[in-house]
Design an enzyme around this catalytic site. Structure first.
Site, PDB file in Angstrom:
ATOM      1  N   ALA A   1      10.366   2.152   1.461  1.00  0.00           N
ATOM      2  CA  ALA A   1      10.022   2.553   2.818  1.00  0.00           C
ATOM      3  C   ALA A   1       8.678   1.962   3.203  1.00  0.00           C
ATOM      4  CB  ALA A   1       9.986   4.076   2.931  1.00  0.00           C
ATOM      5  N   SER A  12       8.345   4.816  -1.660  1.00  0.00           N
ATOM      6  CA  SER A  12       7.345   4.463  -0.653  1.00  0.00           C
ATOM      7  C   SER A  12       6.638   3.169  -1.028  1.00  0.00           C
ATOM      8  CB  SER A  12       6.297   5.570  -0.520  1.00  0.00           C
ATOM      9  OG  SER A  12       5.359   5.510  -1.581  1.00  0.00           O
ATOM     10  N   ASP A  13       6.155   2.449  -0.010  1.00  0.00           N
ATOM     11  CA  ASP A  13       5.158   1.420  -0.293  1.00  0.00           C
ATOM     12  C   ASP A  13       3.921   2.140  -0.816  1.00  0.00           C
ATOM     13  OD1 ASP A  13       3.851  -1.008  -0.466  1.00  0.00           O
ATOM     14  OD2 ASP A  13       4.473  -1.675   1.527  1.00  0.00           O
ATOM     15  N   TRP A  14       3.062   1.392  -1.486  1.00  0.00           N
ATOM     16  CA  TRP A  14       1.959   2.015  -2.211  1.00  0.00           C
ATOM     17  C   TRP A  14       0.964   2.692  -1.244  1.00  0.00           C
ATOM     18  CZ3 TRP A  14       5.533   0.884  -5.048  1.00  0.00           C
ATOM     19  CH2 TRP A  14       5.492   0.867  -6.437  1.00  0.00           C
TER      20      TRP A  14
END
Length: 846
Positions: A209, A242-244
């Site tokens: 995401a 999630s992206d970081w």
């Protein structure tokens, strides 16, 4: 090689371990709410938590997509195969090749003990200024979708999970963590969502995401997109990651809105919040159960309920070299090849007496883009040496850089520096605590150093200052410049000179942007040839350095460095004296980089001035563009031969030599349009307005936008000359009436194309099929790519290709969902978006 029909029949879960759903449900039932909440975030930067009570080990992931980096970044001991960048490889238009690419990366993941590769990225090239376009496939959704699907299949067939990113609409870097996207449903369904939908249908194990918002909701917590579309309509049974640090904006929304894993970890507050949401009655525990089940399903697929993966040798296999060489060559695109003096300049057929190699990318090319996709290869090959070898000893080779491409001074050549402790090439690094304790004492074979606050590469606790020492061998007399890059306060001592106190520049939260685009401070000094200078640099370590990354790099410019005012003139004079010129220009890894969009389409520095001067001095010039993204070419009318090479990976120079001399063919076709002027691009600015991106262009992106505006690009989508000469002889069509565009597998028609290679050598061609818009469809672009296939033929050989056209490619998304327009359509069989060869009438399908 895997052919197209084989790829289309594969499924990306074929290589996974069998999954016992009932057993996984039982394991979820054994976990407490706190244990289930623990699963929702990482154990560290690169792994999911283990729960020994149910036999779960950590699931380990790594960045990609043009190499498997492993757990540490910019660590010369962590070596990985470096492939060309994704956009360059996309120029092959070859699904079978991308299945092989995925397979090779899976082998690398196994070697490094990795379960999940964070790639491929399937966002579109909405604007040519997008900083991360180099690691995305194309401006076209169909080309992106099919190549990405093959990549996922090749990777997962060997048991390594893919993570398709960034879901969705994260197509530029400026304000990427906060901007909101406004887009109509039809455009999003037919363009931006198609690559995600196809890879999900093929069995992609995870999606990532993105940071941005859609309709005001962060994608990490966008219930409609995550529950409604991804897990509902598409039936995605994998995990959404999630992206970081992407959940920072709204953690409750992420937990409740369909995200399964928040990265990185550990984040005990996130897990505690999940527990609180359930115990306070604001969230049903079944939502947590569902995410836990998806995470366990991922683990089961990659062997996460067994022992950790056996790792392989520290070094990648030498056996990969021929494939990487061929891949780099096939990723190159011949843009222009006009006759000079009666013959085309390429391939080089006769040996000139004197050759001038000119330009900043000849000795220091850009092998890869900047950011999380960056890996440390076992070696890199610059073009000069293999080109010298190919010409042989009877040809005089002269060289001039002419001008720098980078704003940063060149990194040290390790041969010019030595460790004062043991005398070997490289640096000595020490880290000291507040009490003077020596907590780091190591030799480094690198001139750019990076420490991480977590996971591999972490700095030992308690370090308050870093001291880097080396001996610099001086080979020229005059004023030299020592560069320090990164951020923070440093003290520099050069020999017996008094120390200089400097501030390299400010950091950013976590310093990721500084790793990609570092500050630089210059220390000038005068030295004489033959001198050896003792250098000591001390970098203070402050509390904020313990969050994210701490970068510290070094560069050196000799008195003869090419930023001298007279350097371009010297290069032009050298070009005039040569029988043939090879001009190397391009973008740096700061121009093609995550975290930043490009400020303009121009080549960095004074490279256009260099190109104009060289081309005016000698028309027998081959221009080699070492870039992934489109650039302006104000000198193009004076150029007879131009090759777009992309960022060619570790075999770049060797592959380029093979292409220049005709050993291999530059058979690429552009995956994105090159504008003649900035204002010609259908979408140019990557900057949000008041925090918003309005996708007002609708479906008229890329080549579709050029067609809608009646503007011809400098080089069109799909353009590429190769070394063949192709005649399109005939085309026929078999129509499948009633094909449903809601069915991703439904074939609406099969187009058979017969073509002949009239060249005196074997060649590859990409047959492209475009469909004109249905009558009365005012929202559609004038035409759209609906099918493609790669043909290979020997000299004089005639071949036929059967190219399927899917119903989805001809359908449109309306108020009631997918529908087939009524009436007939015109199909164009073409060599590029602006070069049709044959035309077919497609009867009504709806």
């Amino acid at each position: 090689m895997t052919d197209q029909s084989t790829v289309s029949s594969m499924h990306a879960t074929a290589g996974f371990r069998p999954v016992d759903e009932a057993a996984l449900q039982a394991k979820v039932g054994e976990l407490s709410l706190a244990q289930k909440a623990q699963l929702l975030t990482g154990a560290d930067n690169w792994a999911l938590p283990a729960i020994p009570a149910i036999g779960l080990r950590p699931v380990v992931m790594s960045d990609g997509p043009n190499g498997v980096r492993g757990l540490s970044w910019r660590d010369e001991t962590n070596v990985s195969l470096l492939l060309p960048n994704v956009a360059a490889m996309a120029a092959t238009w070859d699904e079978g090749l991308f299945a092989e690419i995925g397979s090779l990366l899976a082998d690398e993941a196994h070697r490094k003990g990795i379960d999940l590769l964070l790639g491929p990225g399937v966002n579109l090239h909405r604007t040519p200024l997008g900083g991360r376009n180099f690691e995305y496939f194309s401006e076209d959704p169909l080309l992106t979708a099919r190549l990405a699907t093959a990549y996922v299949i090749g990777l997962q067939e060997k048991g390594i999970a893919a993570c398709v990113k960034h879901y969705v609409l994260n197509e530029t870097e400026e304000e990427r963590k906060t901007y909101n996207v406004d887009i109509d449903e039809r455009t999003m369904r037919e363009a931006q969502l198609l690559p995600f939908e196809l890879t999900v249908k093929a069995g992609a194990a995870t999606l990532m995401a993105s940071y941005n918002k859609l309709d005001g909701e962060p994608m990490t917590g966008n219930s409609h997109m995550n529950f409604g579309v991804l897990k509902g309509e598409w039936g995605f049974d994998g995990a959404l990651i999630s992206d970081w640090h992407a959940t920072w904006a709204d953690k409750p929304a992420a937990i409740a809105g369909g995200l399964d894993i928040s990265m990185p970890g550990p984040d005990p507050d996130y897990s505690a919040l999940a527990v609180d949401l359930v115990t306070s009655g604001r969230l049903a525990e079944s939502v947590i159960d569902e995410s836990a089940l998806r995470i366990l399903r991922l683990a089961a697929r990659v062997g996460g309920f067994g022992p950790a993966r056996d790792t392989g040798p520290d070094q990648p296999p030498l056996e990969a070299q021929p494939f990487l060489n061929d891949l780099a060559a096939r990723s190159m695109t011949l843009l222009k090849n006009e006759r000079v003096g009666g013959a085309a300049l390429l391939p080089i057929a006769t040996a000139p007496k004197r050759v001038a190699i000119i330009g900043p990318m000849a000795n220091r090319p850009t092998y890869q883009g900047g950011g999380s996709a960056c890996v440390t290869p076992p070696y890199v090959i610059a073009p000069v040496k293999p080109i010298r070898a190919a010409f042989g000893d009877d040809v005089e080779i002269v060289y001039a850089e002419g001008t720098p491409a980078s704003r940063l001074l060149p990194e040290f050549d390790l041969a010019e520096i030595s460790d004062p402790t043991d005398g070997s090439a490289g640096l000595r690094v020490n880290g000291f605590g507040a009490d003077g304790a020596d907590l780091i004492d190591e030799h480094r074979d690198a001139s750019v150093l990076l420490w991480s606050a977590a996971s591999a590469g972490a700095m030992p606790a308690g370090v308050t200052r870093i001291v880097v020492r080396f001996r610099l061998k001086i080979s020229e007399t005059g004023e030299h410049r020592l560069a320090l890059t990164g951020c923070g306060e440093v003290s520099v001592r050069l020999g017996a000179r008094p120390p200089v106190e400097l501030d390299i520049g400010p950091g950013t939260p976590g310093n990721f942007e500084i790793v990609v685009h570092p500050n630089q401070v210059i220390v000038p000094f005068v030295a004489s040839a033959g001198e050896t200078l003792e250098v000591e640099v001390t970098r203070l370590v402050k509390p904020e350095d313990w969050v994210g990354f701490l970068p510290l790099g070094f560069g050196h410019a000799k008195p003869s460095y090419s930023d001298r005012p007279d350097a371009i003139g010297e290069a032009v004079a050298l070009a005039k004296s040569a029988d043939l010129v090879l001009l190397f220009i391009g973008n740096t890894d700061e121009d093609e980089a995550e975290g930043y969009d490009r400020p303009s389409l121009s080549l960095p520095g004074r490279q256009d001035e260099l190109a104009a001067g060289v081309l005016a001095a000698n028309p027998e010039t081959i221009v080699i563009l070492n870039a992934s993204s489109p650039v302006l070419m104000p000198w193009i009318d004076a150029a007879s031969a131009v090759i777009w090479t992309g960022l060619g990976g570790q075999e770049y120079g060797s592959a380029l030599a093979d292409v220049l001399f005709g050993v291999k063919e530059p058979a690429g076709r552009l995956p994105t349009s090159f504008p003649a002027k900035p204002e010609d691009a259908p979408v140019l600015s990557p900057s949000p307005r008041n925090g918003r991106h309005n996708y007002s262009e609708g479906l008229r992106l890329g080549y579709r936008g050029y067609a809608a505006a009646g503007t011809r690009p400098l080089f069109a989508f799909g353009h590429g000359l190769g070394y063949g000469r192709w005649t399109y002889e005939a085309a026929d069509i078999a129509v499948h009436p009633g094909a449903d565009p809601a069915d991703l597998d439904a074939v609406a028609a099969i187009v058979t194309v017969t073509l002949r290679n009239d060249a005196d050598r074997a060649s590859r061609e990409v047959v492209q099929i475009y469909a004109e818009a249905a009558d009365g469809d005012g929202e559609a672009a004038p035409f759209t790519l609906v099918g493609f296939a790669v043909a290979t033929a020997g000299a004089g050989e005639t071949v036929s290709l059967a190219v399927p056209v899917l119903a989805r490619s001809l359908g449109r998304y309306g108020r009631g969902g997918w529908e087939m327009p009524t009436g007939g359509r015109v199909l164009k069989i073409a060599r590029s978006a602006v070069d049709p060869q044959l035309t077919l009438e497609l009867s009504a399908l709806g």
